[in-house]
Design a protein around this motif. Structure first.
Motif, short mmCIF file in Angstrom:
data_model
loop_
_atom_site.label_atom_id
_atom_site.label_comp_id
_atom_site.label_asym_id
_atom_site.label_seq_id
_atom_site.Cartn_x
_atom_site.Cartn_y
_atom_site.Cartn_z
N PRO A 132 0.79 -1.24 0.00
CA PRO A 132 0.00 0.00 0.00
C PRO A 132 0.82 1.29 0.00
N ARG A 157 -4.33 3.34 -7.45
CA ARG A 157 -3.37 3.95 -6.54
C ARG A 157 -3.35 5.46 -6.78
N ASP A 195 -1.86 3.40 -1.75
CA ASP A 195 -3.26 3.00 -1.54
C ASP A 195 -3.77 3.90 -0.41
#
Length: 414
Positions: A132, A157, A195
């Protein structure tokens, strides 16, 4: 002597100033040489090829200073200098990665830092698929546009693109991947790939991403019991060798257990299954373990061309034809569960495509003789050196969001 001075836009330290003032030769990128306190008779060379410029220079007889960006010991020149027998004194500045996260207003002790330079773009992309919070060091041809094209639309993203950090042309741009593919970029140094739902992260005792799992080859009931049993899965995982930067395909495994365990090791994973009920089980198990696994619904023979190129492939079923399709993509490792009638044909197929192939029959014997022994399982595997032919002769010669992706593919995200 040889000295390396890092720059980050802040005032130089006294030690760095003294080294520059006494230098007879100063080498650095053009933008890094501006405004330095260099003696009038010192030679200056504007270049980024330090190794070539140092050829023929006797650092024991003159004072040489290399001027670089940030910390020369972090993805920098120090390792190369040491390998060549130099023992440089260094005056580091703040790393570009630290400056990038500071600009983004995020902690970075839990970030994964990768380099897309020198042909590692694909591994960097896989790291961004699986994690992430990733900082990607870039170069021309491996920058935000290339990252975005590989990630969009399968892996949503946010990008923070950092250009000329600490320099006169510094620019920090926040974009989505779709926009990053069309905007012009001026030699970006760092791209943060985030993320947003998990970008804050959690405090940990160790720097970098969360460590790998404390245990693996989890019990059958952990996944519903429709995939390979734990002893078989342990052997399969050992042969697949999942790691950060790898793309692993989990094909027709029934419950996604192999792919999920690979994702827990930090690999990017695509699960492929033609059975809709199996796809539902995979999605449920992905939710349970909070990993990132893309789901391709369909037969691997028809969907392979739409999927990211694999480094390792697991085939739970599909026989020689599916093995042929996957082996033709030239992964480094392939593991297949086979019936007795299929094993030799799969060995021949893998051997014919340049893999060092082998097979084993696995059977777990219970400690209690009154318990029934598990059915034997045949595992066929092949290994290939990614840089060339086989290494040895072949034996035969939380809530989850589902989003649109490539044809038949959605990503399951924790």
């Amino acid at each position: 002597m040889l000295t390396v001075v890092g720059r980050d836009g802040a005032p130089l330290s006294e030690g760095a100033k003294a080294a520059l003032e006494g230098a007879t030769l100063v080498i650095g990128a053009p933008g890094h040489l501006d405004g330095l306190p260099v003696a009038a008779d010192a030679r200056t060379v504007a270049t980024t090829d330090f190794a070539e410029e140092l050829e023929g220079v006797d650092v024991a007889k003159e004072d040489v200073v290399l001027v670089v960006d940030g910390d020369p010991g972090y993805f920098g020149i120090v390792r190369e200098l040491l390998e060549k027998g130099h023992a440089p004194e260094t005056f580091p500045a703040t790393t570009p990665v630290a400056r990038a996260f500071s600009q983004a207003g995020l902690p970075w002790d839990d970030a994964l830092v990768v380099s897309a330079k020198d042909g590692h773009l694909r591994q960097a992309v896989n790291a961004c698929r699986a994690h992430p919070k990733v900082a990607v060091l870039t170069e021309p041809g491996a920058g935000p546009s290339e990252l975005a094209r590989a990630l969009f639309p399968v892996t949503p993203r946010s990008f923070v693109v950092c250009e000329d950090l600490g320099g006169p042309k510094e620019r920090i741009v926040y974009v989505r991947p779709a926009e990053a593919t069309t905007r012009p970029w001026n030699d970006p140094e760092i791209v943060l790939v985030l993320d947003n739902r998990h970008a804050l992260g959690e405090a940990n005792w160790v720097s970098g991403p969360v460590p790998g799992p404390a245990g693996w080859a989890l019990p059958a009931e952990a996944f519903g019991g429709s995939g390979p049993r734990p002893d078989v899965r342990a052997f399969v995982l050992a042969k697949l060798g999942p790691r950060v930067g790898d793309m692993v395909w989990d094909v027709e495994s029934g419950d996604g257990s192999v792919g999920i365990e690979c994702a827990r090791f930090g690999a990017a994973v695509v699960a492929v299954d033609s059975d809709h009920s199996a796809c539902a089980r995979v999605r449920e198990n992905v939710r349970l373990y909070g990993v990132k696994v893309a789901m391709a619904s369909g037969d691997v023979r028809s969907s392979a061309e739409h999927l990211p190129r694999p480094d390792a492939v697991f085939l739970g079923r599909g026989g020689p034809e599916a093995a042929r399709v996957c082996a033709a993509l030239r992964p480094s490792r392939i593991v297949v569960l086979a019936t007795a009638g299929e094993a030799q044909a799969i060995l021949d197929e893998l051997g014919g495509q340049g893999f060092a192939a082998d097979a084993v029959r696995l059977q777990a014997a219970p400690l209690n003789p009154r318990d029934e022994a598990a059915e034997p399982v045949i595992v066929v595997w092949g290994e290939r050196d990614a840089r060339g032919p086989a290494r040895r002769p072949s034996r035969t010669g939380r809530p989850i969001e589902t989003i649109p992706a490539l044809p038949g593919v959605v990503e399951e995200r924790s």
